[in-house]
Design a protein around this motif. Structure first.
Motif, mmCIF file in Angstrom:
data_model
loop_
_atom_site.group_PDB
_atom_site.id
_atom_site.type_symbol
_atom_site.label_atom_id
_atom_site.label_comp_id
_atom_site.label_asym_id
_atom_site.label_seq_id
_atom_site.Cartn_x
_atom_site.Cartn_y
_atom_site.Cartn_z
ATOM 1 N N ARG A 38 5.036 78.743 -139.145
ATOM 2 C CA ARG A 38 4.602 80.129 -139.071
ATOM 3 C C ARG A 38 4.699 80.601 -137.635
ATOM 4 N NH1 ARG A 38 -0.397 79.663 -140.824
ATOM 5 N NH2 ARG A 38 -1.520 80.067 -138.907
ATOM 6 N N ASP A 39 5.574 81.591 -137.408
ATOM 7 C CA ASP A 39 5.758 82.186 -136.084
ATOM 8 C C ASP A 39 6.048 81.139 -135.017
ATOM 9 O OD1 ASP A 39 5.381 84.728 -137.097
ATOM 10 O OD2 ASP A 39 3.213 84.655 -136.811
ATOM 11 N N ALA A 86 13.709 82.528 -145.602
ATOM 12 C CA ALA A 86 15.013 83.121 -145.863
ATOM 13 C C ALA A 86 15.445 83.973 -144.671
ATOM 14 C CB ALA A 86 14.981 83.973 -147.137
ATOM 15 N N ARG A 87 16.652 84.479 -144.773
ATOM 16 C CA ARG A 87 17.188 85.338 -143.731
ATOM 17 C C ARG A 87 16.236 86.508 -143.483
ATOM 18 N NH1 ARG A 87 22.711 88.461 -144.927
ATOM 19 N NH2 ARG A 87 21.312 89.423 -146.441
ATOM 20 N N ASP A 88 16.055 86.850 -142.225
ATOM 21 C CA ASP A 88 15.163 87.928 -141.787
ATOM 22 C C ASP A 88 13.692 87.584 -141.969
ATOM 23 O OD1 ASP A 88 17.386 89.479 -141.134
ATOM 24 O OD2 ASP A 88 17.459 90.385 -143.129
ATOM 25 N N ARG A 89 13.399 86.391 -142.448
ATOM 26 C CA ARG A 89 12.015 85.892 -142.528
ATOM 27 C C ARG A 89 12.037 84.382 -142.373
ATOM 28 N NH1 ARG A 89 11.333 84.466 -148.021
ATOM 29 N NH2 ARG A 89 12.892 85.357 -149.420
ATOM 30 N N ALA A 90 12.817 83.941 -141.381
ATOM 31 C CA ALA A 90 13.038 82.514 -141.177
ATOM 32 C C ALA A 90 11.856 81.819 -140.506
ATOM 33 C CB ALA A 90 14.294 82.287 -140.336
ATOM 34 N N ASN A 91 11.006 82.563 -139.829
ATOM 35 C CA ASN A 91 9.928 81.944 -139.062
ATOM 36 C C ASN A 91 8.571 82.027 -139.726
ATOM 37 O OD1 ASN A 91 11.490 81.063 -136.800
ATOM 38 N ND2 ASN A 91 11.638 83.203 -136.164
ATOM 39 N N VAL A 92 8.531 82.594 -140.907
ATOM 40 C CA VAL A 92 7.279 82.642 -141.657
ATOM 41 C C VAL A 92 7.620 82.626 -143.146
ATOM 42 C CG1 VAL A 92 7.195 85.175 -141.603
ATOM 43 C CG2 VAL A 92 5.097 83.864 -141.995
ATOM 44 N N ALA A 93 6.893 81.815 -143.889
ATOM 45 C CA ALA A 93 7.152 81.737 -145.331
ATOM 46 C C ALA A 93 6.679 83.010 -146.016
ATOM 47 C CB ALA A 93 6.444 80.535 -145.926
ATOM 48 N N SER A 94 7.379 83.370 -147.071
ATOM 49 C CA SER A 94 6.990 84.526 -147.875
ATOM 50 C C SER A 94 6.558 84.058 -149.255
ATOM 51 C CB SER A 94 8.144 85.517 -148.006
ATOM 52 O OG SER A 94 8.386 86.144 -146.760
#
Length: 267
Positions: free
Chosen positions: A87-88, A157-165
């Motif tokens: 995360r971040d 995923a792409r555009d949210r690689a540093n935090v899980a969704s």
């Protein structure tokens, strides 16, 4: 299963269309990520990533196709790194990988899946050291999901690689031979993401995200169910078996399965 045009991916999944459920919410705080920290980003030689989940103190589960490069060669285990609960830029635990085993029947093809690739698109990876943290309890696995049971997916995923969704609710549309077609969203990097069903307040992994595609003009995603299939991978991993080629369902020369009319195409 209805007619499908599917795109299988190497460590990535193509963009979802609007017809998919897309209520993805980034888990940016400790509170919102509670219970999902044992899902992590599986980095591949610092050039790409998949999503993976802890199923024992030393074992993670992901998609088999994440173990292969664009030319179809196996990626050495020491090129993988598991970042649990990332995360971040900060992970709850970071582990190297010392061994990786795809399903023995998984056959990786460059442009078309000429075997029942999705149904056996499972792999386990052995970590160099156990993860023993209360917040990173390994997940248990459950039975095959059905249409009446809501699903939950946690992915990077792409555009949210540093935090899980978190996609709290998506659904099964159809199922055949250890494959479920779902409304769950898929995007680059979400390959290998755990698909959960909750029973008695406990989330169990019931499938692993494998591919995205199109059915009747609507975007869908596919996942390999773990019931009855994961045991085969774990046995192969324990015994050190080399991957085997299995006849599986027959395909036509165009790549279409005789029994479903599905076409599998890799980008």
């Amino acid at each position: 299963m209805r007619h499908l045009l599917l795109a299988l991916c190497l460590a990535i999944l193509a963009q979802p269309a609007l017809a998919q459920d897309t209520d993805l919410r980034p888990m940016e705080t400790k509170e919102t990520s509670r219970g999902w920290e044992a899902v992590g980003r599986l980095d591949i030689d610092r050039s790409g990533f998949c999503t993976a989940a802890l199923i024992s103190e030393t074992t993670i589960l992901t998609a088999a196709h994440c173990l292969f490069d664009d030319q179809g060669a196996r990626i050495p285990p020491d090129r993988f790194t598991f970042l649990a609960g990332l995360r971040d830029g900060r992970a709850a635990a970071i582990r190297a990988v010392i061994r990786a085993t795809p399903h023995p029947d998984y056959v990786h093809h460059g442009t078309r899946a000429r075997n029942d690739a999705v149904s056996v698109d499972l792999a386990v990876l052995e970590l160099d050291r156990p993860i023993r943290l209360p917040s990173l309890a390994p997940y248990t696995v459950g039975g095959a999901p059905t249409r009446d049971v809501p699903l939950t997916v946690v992915s990077y995923a792409r555009d949210r690689a540093n935090v899980a969704s978190l996609q709290k609710t998506c659904h099964v549309l159809d199922a055949i031979s250890h494959v479920v077609m779902m409304t769950c969203a898929a995007d680059f990097g979400a390959s290998g993401a755990p698909v959960f069903a909750t029973a008695d307040g406990i989330a169990h992994i019931v499938a692993v995200l494998s591919a995205k595609g199109e059915a009747d003009g609507a975007a869908v995603s596919l996942a390999a169910t773990v019931a009855g299939t994961l045991d085969t991978v774990l046995t192969a991993h324990r015994d050190g078996q080399a991957p085997l080629v299995s006849p599986g369902p027959r395909f036509t020369s165009s790549g279409a399965r005789n029994d479903t009319g599905a076409k599998f195409v890799r980008p």
